[in-house]
Design a protein around this motif. Structure first.
Motif, PDB file in Angstrom:
ATOM      1  N   GLY A  51       0.811  -1.212   0.000  1.00 20.78           N
ATOM      2  CA  GLY A  51       0.000   0.000   0.000  1.00 20.78           C
ATOM      3  C   GLY A  51       0.846   1.265   0.000  1.00 20.78           C
ATOM      4  O   GLY A  51       0.529   2.235  -0.688  1.00 20.78           O
ATOM      5  N   SER A  52       1.944   1.258   0.746  1.00 23.47           N
ATOM      6  CA  SER A  52       2.806   2.445   0.766  1.00 23.47           C
ATOM      7  C   SER A  52       3.524   2.628  -0.569  1.00 23.47           C
ATOM      8  O   SER A  52       3.717   3.766  -1.013  1.00 23.47           O
ATOM      9  N   ALA A  77       3.103   5.887  -2.985  1.00 22.14           N
ATOM     10  CA  ALA A  77       4.236   6.626  -3.555  1.00 22.14           C
ATOM     11  C   ALA A  77       4.081   6.767  -5.066  1.00 22.14           C
ATOM     12  O   ALA A  77       4.357   7.834  -5.629  1.00 22.14           O
ATOM     13  N   GLN A  78       3.616   5.713  -5.723  1.00 27.01           N
ATOM     14  CA  GLN A  78       3.418   5.794  -7.168  1.00 27.01           C
ATOM     15  C   GLN A  78       2.279   6.749  -7.528  1.00 27.01           C
ATOM     16  O   GLN A  78       2.372   7.478  -8.516  1.00 27.01           O
ATOM     17  N   MET A  79       1.225   6.754  -6.737  1.00 29.83           N
ATOM     18  CA  MET A  79       0.118   7.676  -6.993  1.00 29.83           C
ATOM     19  C   MET A  79       0.549   9.130  -6.771  1.00 29.83           C
ATOM     20  O   MET A  79       0.156  10.024  -7.530  1.00 29.83           O
ATOM     21  N   ALA A 131       3.580  10.278  -7.179  1.00 28.26           N
ATOM     22  CA  ALA A 131       4.432  10.615  -8.322  1.00 28.26           C
ATOM     23  C   ALA A 131       3.581  10.922  -9.549  1.00 28.26           C
ATOM     24  O   ALA A 131       3.864  11.876 -10.289  1.00 28.26           O
ATOM     25  N   LYS A 132       2.528  10.137  -9.734  1.00 24.14           N
ATOM     26  CA  LYS A 132       1.629  10.369 -10.876  1.00 24.14           C
ATOM     27  C   LYS A 132       0.942  11.729 -10.749  1.00 24.14           C
ATOM     28  O   LYS A 132       0.851  12.483 -11.726  1.00 24.14           O
ATOM     29  N   ASP A 133       0.468  12.039  -9.541  1.00 26.39           N
ATOM     30  CA  ASP A 133      -0.210  13.320  -9.331  1.00 26.39           C
ATOM     31  C   ASP A 133       0.733  14.503  -9.571  1.00 26.39           C
ATOM     32  O   ASP A 133       0.350  15.501 -10.201  1.00 26.39           O
ATOM     33  N   LYS A 134       1.974  14.394  -9.073  1.00 25.45           N
ATOM     34  CA  LYS A 134       2.937  15.484  -9.289  1.00 25.45           C
ATOM     35  C   LYS A 134       3.276  15.626 -10.765  1.00 25.45           C
ATOM     36  O   LYS A 134       3.404  16.733 -11.279  1.00 25.45           O
ATOM     37  N   ARG A 135       3.445  14.496 -11.448  1.00 26.22           N
ATOM     38  CA  ARG A 135       3.759  14.542 -12.875  1.00 26.22           C
ATOM     39  C   ARG A 135       2.615  15.197 -13.648  1.00 26.22           C
ATOM     40  O   ARG A 135       2.843  16.050 -14.511  1.00 26.22           O
ATOM     41  N   VAL A 157      12.194  13.909  -8.110  1.00 23.70           N
ATOM     42  CA  VAL A 157      12.528  13.252  -6.842  1.00 23.70           C
ATOM     43  C   VAL A 157      11.406  12.305  -6.433  1.00 23.70           C
ATOM     44  O   VAL A 157      11.649  11.163  -6.014  1.00 23.70           O
ATOM     45  N   THR A 158      10.177  12.749  -6.563  1.00 23.46           N
ATOM     46  CA  THR A 158       9.036  11.903  -6.210  1.00 23.46           C
ATOM     47  C   THR A 158       8.970  10.673  -7.109  1.00 23.46           C
ATOM     48  O   THR A 158       8.714   9.559  -6.640  1.00 23.46           O
ATOM     49  N   ALA A 159       9.226  10.867  -8.395  1.00 29.20           N
ATOM     50  CA  ALA A 159       9.221   9.735  -9.326  1.00 29.20           C
ATOM     51  C   ALA A 159      10.357   8.765  -9.012  1.00 29.20           C
ATOM     52  O   ALA A 159      10.177   7.538  -9.089  1.00 29.20           O
ATOM     53  N   ALA A 160      11.512   9.288  -8.643  1.00 27.03           N
ATOM     54  CA  ALA A 160      12.646   8.422  -8.304  1.00 27.03           C
ATOM     55  C   ALA A 160      12.355   7.618  -7.037  1.00 27.03           C
ATOM     56  O   ALA A 160      12.663   6.415  -6.965  1.00 27.03           O
ATOM     57  N   LYS A 161      11.749   8.256  -6.043  1.00 33.29           N
ATOM     58  CA  LYS A 161      11.386   7.544  -4.809  1.00 33.29           C
ATOM     59  C   LYS A 161      10.392   6.419  -5.107  1.00 33.29           C
ATOM     60  O   LYS A 161      10.519   5.305  -4.588  1.00 33.29           O
TER      61      LYS A 161
END
Length: 111
Positions: free
Chosen positions: A50-51, A55-57, A59-63, A80-84
Motif C-alpha cells: 500500500g505504501s 508513492a506511485q500515486m 508521483a503520478k499526481d505530481k507529474r 525526486v518523487t518519481a525516483a522515490k
C-alpha cells in the motif's frame, strides 16, 4: 525467552497439539496464548504494498500537475518523487523475487 520467541514457541506447541488430535486450549497445557495484538506477516506485507502504491500515486499526481503547468510543482520535486516511487517499486519486486526463490526451494525439499 523474549516475547517473540515465546509467542513462536506457543504457536508451535498449539500446532503440535492440534496435529496430534488434542484440541485442548494452550492455557490448559501451561502454554501461554499467542499474542493477538502483534501484526501478522500478511498485514505487514499489505501495508508495504500500500505504501508503494501511495508513492506511485503521489508521483503520478505530481507529474500530472507539472505537465498541466502548475507553478507550485517544480521539475525537481517531480523527478525526486518519481525516483522515490521507482526505488520503492524496484525494492518490492526484489522482495517478491526472493519470496519466489524461497518458495521454489521449499517446494523442492524432500518431505
Amino acid at each position: 525467552m523474549d516475547i517473540k520467541t515465546n509467542s513462536l514457541y506457543a504457536q508451535m506447541q498449539s500446532m503440535q497439539l492440534e496435529a496430534m488430535g488434542n484440541r485442548t486450549s494452550p492455557v490448559e497445557n501451561n502454554v501461554s496464548p499467542v499474542n493477538s495484538s502483534t501484526n501478522d506477516f500478511g498485514s505487514m506485507l499489505k501495508q508495504a504494498i500500500g505504501s508503494v502504491n501511495d508513492a506511485q500515486m503521489a508521483a503520478k499526481d505530481k507529474r500530472n500537475a507539472f505537465e498541466m503547468g502548475d507553478r507550485s510543482v517544480t521539475l525537481a520535486d517531480t523527478m525526486v518523487t518519481a525516483a522515490k516511487a521507482g526505488i520503492a517499486f524496484d525494492a518490492t519486486v526484489q522482495v517478491r523475487n526472493k519470496f519466489v526463490e524461497a518458495y521454489k526451494e521449499i517446494m523442492s525439499m524432500p518431505v
